[in-house]
Design a protein around this motif. Structure first.
Motif, PDB file in Angstrom:
ATOM      1  N   LEU A  16       2.325   9.770 -10.109  1.00  0.00           N
ATOM      2  CA  LEU A  16       1.500   9.912 -11.304  1.00  0.00           C
ATOM      3  C   LEU A  16       0.663  11.192 -11.256  1.00  0.00           C
ATOM      4  O   LEU A  16       0.471  11.846 -12.287  1.00  0.00           O
ATOM      5  N   ALA A  17       0.191  11.556 -10.088  1.00  0.00           N
ATOM      6  CA  ALA A  17      -0.589  12.792  -9.951  1.00  0.00           C
ATOM      7  C   ALA A  17       0.288  14.000 -10.256  1.00  0.00           C
ATOM      8  O   ALA A  17      -0.153  14.939 -10.943  1.00  0.00           O
ATOM      9  N   ARG A  18       1.544  13.994  -9.783  1.00  0.00           N
ATOM     10  CA  ARG A  18       2.471  15.093 -10.086  1.00  0.00           C
ATOM     11  C   ARG A  18       2.754  15.149 -11.586  1.00  0.00           C
ATOM     12  O   ARG A  18       2.788  16.228 -12.185  1.00  0.00           O
TER      13      ARG A  18
ATOM     14  N   ILE B  57       0.838  -1.206   0.000  1.00  0.00           N
ATOM     15  CA  ILE B  57       0.000   0.000   0.000  1.00  0.00           C
ATOM     16  C   ILE B  57       0.869   1.251   0.000  1.00  0.00           C
ATOM     17  O   ILE B  57       0.584   2.216  -0.706  1.00  0.00           O
ATOM     18  N   PHE B  58       1.941   1.236   0.770  1.00  0.00           N
ATOM     19  CA  PHE B  58       2.858   2.379   0.813  1.00  0.00           C
ATOM     20  C   PHE B  58       3.457   2.643  -0.571  1.00  0.00           C
ATOM     21  O   PHE B  58       3.472   3.783  -1.045  1.00  0.00           O
ATOM     22  N   ARG B  59       3.914   1.571  -1.244  1.00  0.00           N
ATOM     23  CA  ARG B  59       4.491   1.740  -2.591  1.00  0.00           C
ATOM     24  C   ARG B  59       3.437   2.232  -3.577  1.00  0.00           C
ATOM     25  O   ARG B  59       3.723   3.091  -4.416  1.00  0.00           O
ATOM     26  N   GLN B  60       2.224   1.706  -3.488  1.00  0.00           N
ATOM     27  CA  GLN B  60       1.165   2.143  -4.389  1.00  0.00           C
ATOM     28  C   GLN B  60       0.820   3.609  -4.158  1.00  0.00           C
ATOM     29  O   GLN B  60       0.572   4.347  -5.123  1.00  0.00           O
ATOM     30  N   GLN B  61       0.812   4.040  -2.914  1.00  0.00           N
ATOM     31  CA  GLN B  61       0.533   5.443  -2.624  1.00  0.00           C
ATOM     32  C   GLN B  61       1.628   6.332  -3.201  1.00  0.00           C
ATOM     33  O   GLN B  61       1.339   7.401  -3.758  1.00  0.00           O
ATOM     34  N   GLN B  62       2.870   5.885  -3.110  1.00  0.00           N
ATOM     35  CA  GLN B  62       3.967   6.645  -3.718  1.00  0.00           C
ATOM     36  C   GLN B  62       3.778   6.745  -5.230  1.00  0.00           C
ATOM     37  O   GLN B  62       3.996   7.808  -5.826  1.00  0.00           O
TER      38      GLN B  62
END
Length: 77
Positions: A47-49, A37-42
């Protein structure tokens, strides 16, 4: 202590060990899921940036939006 008590104690010990093994596997799984989950959030934040940067480049380029210019005629006219 008789044989029945010894068997009952052995059964309890086995059940306790089985529960400890299951708890250890559950802890390991929880740690791996948290890491995932931590890696996916990163990745989501990255991707948002990147999407924001692409939108800013698009706006800065002065290109018309997805619908094109209001006054622009379609190419088949």
């Amino acid at each position: 202590m008789n044989d029945a008590d010894t068997d009952l104690d052995a059964l309890r010990e086995k059940r306790l060990v089985d529960l400890e093994v299951k708890a250890a596997y559950a802890d390991d799984l929880l740690d791996r899921l948290n890491h995932t989950i931590f890696r996916q959030q990163q990745q989501i934040e990255s991707l948002a940036r990147e999407l924001l940067a692409l939108r800013q480049q698009f706006v800065a380029s002065g290109a018309p939006g997805p619908g094109g210019s209001v006054d622009e005629r379609p190419p088949h006219y």
